[in-house]
Design a protein around this motif. Structure first.
Motif: not given
Length: 613
Positions: A452-457, A507-511, A515-519
């Protein structure tokens, strides 16, 4: 000064040397110290870039070695030794730390750099006094460093390779041992010879005398300060922390080791003076903003790119190519050399490995755009730090001329150029720690993940590299997703990563299994953090996971310094902050996550993993 007699004071003490070095054991044995050897298991992976000086890094490493042994022995025997001694020796050339070479090629590189030059040998020493009361562990840390200046002769290729093929360089800091064959390389030495061998015996004895045989006030010599206050990092850095500080009843985990100049603060007879507590540390703090601005300016002018393409260059050549004054350019180049970012030789200026790895604008691990973001966004906001502290509000109106939450868009998404710069900044800052975060825990049990919020990947691609069976979805704002393709790698991991546009607050979060929250969480105040965690909790199935990558504060909120400064940065920009492990544990448990574990990576992000109940 009483030296040897202080050893008799320790005859009834249980002394442990947290080092397997035979050279340190020999030095201390010859001095009459009785001790047991318990090699430290501390992983020497502290980020050198987070320390202002090489000796601060050496002192912190020595401290962590000693603390690890003290805590381990206490947990094993329920009784700690009386004293644990830790030490770490490094070689520093023009600000660059040279440790043990990994192979003969690395040894050749190190010794070639030292040839014909003067370098510093720093040994950091930590003396940890332990006491066990009521099952707890109380730790009191005294630390110092010693510097010895060593000059090498100009070394021929034949001599270099003859020495390298002897095998001696491969287990020595800086690639040489002065007490053996390496002595033939040394032209001059200024300072303690034993310090170069691996342990500063004279300074150590003086410190012991201060601790166990204090002179009367009227007899006390006027000595130089042993060291500057140590750079604070993780007190219990290790593979994994399943519990907060105090684990195993060790009360000392929560104590901030007293810095030099404060060790005898309760002793009325030892009042501080400019001799015992010199102003060096304060003056270094005052100059901190000048260092940052010099780095910002060098990056803005792309000096490191120029020297990569054309170097080595003289100050005049650099000035002509960037259209600047020769005098000002020379001053800036000299400062960069003093900071360990450039090498200065008769042939001109060239990049050091530190600059090559992190300061080129197009490098794989480039922090150039992150630096530019600090210059253009954080710097103006920090100019109003006093207002932010007094008012408890974001100073967007004063710093940017915008009000409310619009300053985020104004700062980072004003136009495509600004957006790409911000994305490059996040990409570099994430990538330098991506491998450590991805491998902090065994994530092979998960088959799908959503960053989530992974920007450039950057983290998603690293997870895909480490776990070939893992499919990762990057979920970020549409304006970010549309340019994420610019950062796609060429390897097979690209096929495991997909990008989905959306707003994780709306929005609905992908299944996903994980789940990852980085920075992400450090960008938001508590109410928004609870809102986001509540949405993740509803989407995450029982047995699923949540991986959080942030800089962890220690429980006393006074260290490590990089996490503290990032926390202040988040406060100034967003009225948000970094958090401690216990705070994350409380947050995550409040939203149905259990088994909260943490790994302190020693890089720009730590890792916290929790399981959905």
């Amino acid at each position: 000064m009483v030296l040897y007699p202080v050893m008799r004071k320790l005859l009834d003490k249980r002394v442990v040397l947290a080092s397997a070095s035979p050279r340190r054991q020999e030095i201390l044995s010859h001095a009459g110290l009785r001790f047991t050897v318990v090699p430290s298991k501390f992983k020497e992976n502290l980020s050198k870039a987070s320390f202002p000086t090489p000796y601060a890094y050496a002192m912190e490493t020595a401290k962590q070695k000693a603390l690890e042994v003290a805590r381990r022995m206490h947990q094993k025997d329920l009784r700690a030794p009386d004293i644990v001694i830790g030490a770490d020796t490094i070689v520093a050339l023009e600000g660059l730390i040279l440790e043990k070479p990994v192979d003969k090629t690395d040894a050749y590189s190190m010794l070639s750099r030292l040839s014909g030059k003067e370098h510093s040998v720093f040994t950091g020493v930590a003396i940890v006094q332990c006491s066990s009361q009521g099952g707890g562990l109380d730790l009191d840390v005294s630390e110092f460093y010693e510097e010895t200046r060593v000059r090498f002769s100009q070394l021929s290729e034949e001599l270099l390779w003859e020495y390298i093929h002897s095998g001696e360089p491969l287990d020595k800091a800086g690639g040489y041992g002065i007490q053996a064959l390496g002595g033939m390389l040394v032209e001059a030495i200024h300072g303690d010879f034993h310090n170069v061998v691996g342990f500063p015996l004279n300074r150590f004895c003086k410190k012991l005398a201060e601790l166990y045989h204090p002179p009367r006030p009227e007899d006390r010599p006027r000595e130089k300060q042993d060291s500057i206050p140590a750079e604070d990092t993780f007190d219990g850095l290790g593979d994994s922390e399943g519990a907060g500080p105090g684990q195993g009843g060790a009360r000392g985990d929560r104590r901030r080791p007293r810095a030099p100049g404060r060790e005898h603060a309760k002793d009325a007879d030892r009042k501080p003076s400019v001799e015992s507590v010199p102003p060096t540390a304060v003056l270094e703090l005052i100059d901190g903003y000048k260092v940052s601005k010099a780095l910002f300016t060098a990056c803005k002018m792309k000096l490191f790119d120029l020297l990569r393409d054309k170097g080595p260059l003289s100050a005049l050549d650099v000035a002509r190519k960037i259209g600047a004054s020769e005098g000002g350019t020379g001053q800036l180049l000299d400062v960069c050399a003093g900071l360990g970012l450039l090498d200065k030789t008769e042939g001109g200026y060239s990049n050091t490995p530190l600059a090559t790895l992190y300061l080129l604008s197009d490098g794989e691990y480039s922090l150039h755009s992150f630096i530019m973001t600090q210059e253009e966004v954080s710097w103006p906001f920090f100019s109003y730090l006093d207002f932010a502290v007094r008012e408890g509000t974001v100073q967007a109106q004063r710093a940017m001329g915008t009000a409310g939450e619009d300053h985020y868009q104004e700062s980072f998404y004003k136009n495509r150029e600004k957006k790409l710069q911000f994305m490059r900044a996040m990409h570099g800052h994430t990538k330098v720690a991506a491998r450590q975060v991805a491998t902090a825990f065994d994530l092979s049990g998960f088959t799908s993940a959503c960053d989530l919020g992974g920007c450039t990947g950057a983290l998603a691609y690293e997870l895909a590299r480490q776990y070939p069976g893992l499919k990762v979805t990057v979920f970020d704002l549409p304006e970010v997703i549309e340019d994420a393709v610019c950062f796609q790698p060429h390897g097979p991991e690209a096929g495991q990563v997909s990008f989905v546009p959306g707003d994780f607050f709306q929005d609905t979060l992908p299944e996903a299994d994980l789940y990852i929250l980085s920075k992400i969480l450090h960008n938001w105040p508590d109410d928004k953090v609870h809102q986001l965690l509540s949405r993740i909790s509803r989407s995450c199935k029982p047995g699923g996971g949540l991986l959080v990558a942030e800089q962890l504060l220690d429980e006393d909120k006074c260290r490590p310094l990089p996490a503290l400064m990032m926390s202040l940065n988040m406060t100034v920009l967003f009225q948000a902050r970094e958090r401690s492990l216990s705070e994350y544990r409380s947050l995550l448990q409040a939203h149905g996550f259990t088994d909260v574990r943490a790994v302190r990576t020693g890089s720009t992000s730590d890792a916290v993993l929790a399981t959905r109940a």
